[in-house]
Scaffold this active site. Structure first.
Site, PDB file in Angstrom:
ATOM      1  N   GLU A  38      58.129   9.817   5.849  1.00 63.31           N
ATOM      2  CA  GLU A  38      59.443  10.389   6.191  1.00 63.31           C
ATOM      3  C   GLU A  38      60.520   9.335   6.458  1.00 63.31           C
ATOM      4  OE1 GLU A  38      58.670  13.312   9.256  1.00 63.31           O
ATOM      5  OE2 GLU A  38      57.519  14.546   7.877  1.00 63.31           O
ATOM      6  N   GLU A  80      50.963  18.086   1.740  1.00 64.17           N
ATOM      7  CA  GLU A  80      50.940  19.015   2.892  1.00 64.17           C
ATOM      8  C   GLU A  80      51.446  20.399   2.496  1.00 64.17           C
ATOM      9  OE1 GLU A  80      53.013  17.314   6.269  1.00 64.17           O
ATOM     10  OE2 GLU A  80      52.218  15.322   5.873  1.00 64.17           O
TER      11      GLU A  80
END
Ligand code: XIL
Length: 357
Positions: free
Chosen positions: A158, A265
């Site tokens: 991220e 994910e």
């Protein structure tokens, strides 16, 4: 590859019913639904899920996980928030998950070494030299411990700003440089584990094309800087209301680097985030969800075999999902492939259909 119908017929003849998940499932109208084949048996690439140690002791979870998945990512117990304590490193949980993987012949994927949301407190107040030492030591110790046990690592998680405009600013970038802290992390991870595929991982890459672009430019920059980036991770917490084609486009753009890709994910909430009133019917939401999940699965499937690292769902049953915990939970969302009962959801069927061709 066998078709789904052939698989079901063949399995019935061979008496492998225990592998079937969903033998007595009914659709909303009460029509019996056929079971789905074990996802890992029909996918020509690893099928992953995430796990927490508490789930390993739940027989219903284990049965379903072992039937459909052959790779595990620890959901949070391999993150700095768990491993790094004021008293030193804590590996009991990630070791247990690694043992479970080994005992069941599953692959393991490591997550995550450097994440903006973690480590701020533990690294606060260090001198520049101590900061660098602690940073390097963390990566060397953690990645070194799981050398030979994990296939790959999310080295940097991220990095791109929420709106896709540039990179995030945080304790790692402030102390070690916006790009340099990432290069350093990849280099340290490579030193600790020469074999693992080293990923840069992020979210909303298909949901927000501007963020996807920034992310891919970052990959380019890191490669130019000599960082041993070996794979591209797209979390794929899908927004099911995005336009058709957006997911496929991102996957194709990402594939141009020639690196392995990890859908790392996957989940697909039926809920709309933000304040917009939501008047969609349940069947509309389900059709949006299954269309987008099929687009994702089929786009991933269409990649060259050596670029299909794994397709990982962020949980087994809906009730295992982080989206079904406070503050997200409304008790109704169905963002994963299996219901609490173990029956496949519409999304689980969509994945099985896409994998069966
Ligand atoms: C989440 C886990 O699901 C939670 O259990 C944990 O408390 C926090 O992390 N993006 C990520 C994942 O990179 O690591 C997050 O997982 C979900 C969002």
């Amino acid at each position: 590859m066998i078709s789904r119908r052939q698989w079901i017929q063949g399995s019935a003849a061979l008496g492998v019913a225990p592998l079937l998940a969903g033998c007595s499932a009914f659709d909303d109208g009460g029509t019996p639904q056929p079971p789905i084949p074990a996802l890992k048996d029909i996918a020509p690439f690893p099928m992953g899920t995430c796990a927490m140690t508490g789930q390993l002791d739940d027989p219903a979870w284990s049965r379903l996980a072992l039937t459909h998945f052959n790779q595990i990512t620890p959901e949070w117990e391999m993150k700095m928030e768990y491993i790094l304590t004021p008293d030193g490193y804590r590996f009991d949980a990630s070791d247990r998950i690694a043992d479970f993987c080994r005992a069941h012949g599953m692959h393991m994927h490591g997550t995550t070494l450097v994440w903006y949301s973690q480590g701020e407190e533990a690294f606060r107040g260090l001198s520049p030299a101590d900061f660098r030492r602690k940073f390097d030591d963390y990566i060397a110790t953690v990645a070194g411990r799981y050398r030979g046990k994990v296939r790959g690592w999310d080295v940097v998680n991220e990095a791109v700003a929420e709106d896709g405009n540039g990179l995030r600013a945080h304790h790692w970038s402030e102390a070690l440089g916006k790009i340099d802290h990432m290069v350093r992390a990849f280099e340290q991870a490579r030193l600790a584990d020469a074999e693992a595929v080293l990923f840069i991982n992020d979210y909303n890459l298909e949901n927000n094309p501007a963020k996807g672009d920034t992310f891919l430019r970052l990959v380019e920059r890191l490669l130019k800087a000599g960082a041993p980036v070996g794979g591209i991770g797209s979390q794929s917490h899908l927004d099911i209301e995005i336009r058709e084609g957006q997911i496929g486009r991102f996957i194709q753009q990402a594939a141009q680097f020639g690196l392995p890709i990890h859908i790392s994910e996957l989940d697909a909430s039926l809920k709309r985030e933000g304040g917009m009133p939501d008047v969609r019917t349940v069947s509309k939401k389900i059709s949006q969800q299954t269309d987008r999940v099929k687009e994702l699965t089929e786009s991933f499937y269409a990649l060259p075999a050596n670029q299909r690292y794994a397709l990982t769902l962020w949980g087994v049953r809906d009730t295992d999902s982080w989206l079904r915990r406070p503050p997200h939970d409304d008790g109704k969302d169905s963002p994963l492939a299996f219901e609490a009962s173990g029956q496949p959801t519409a999304m689980g069927r969509a994945i099985a259909d896409s994998l069966s061709g």
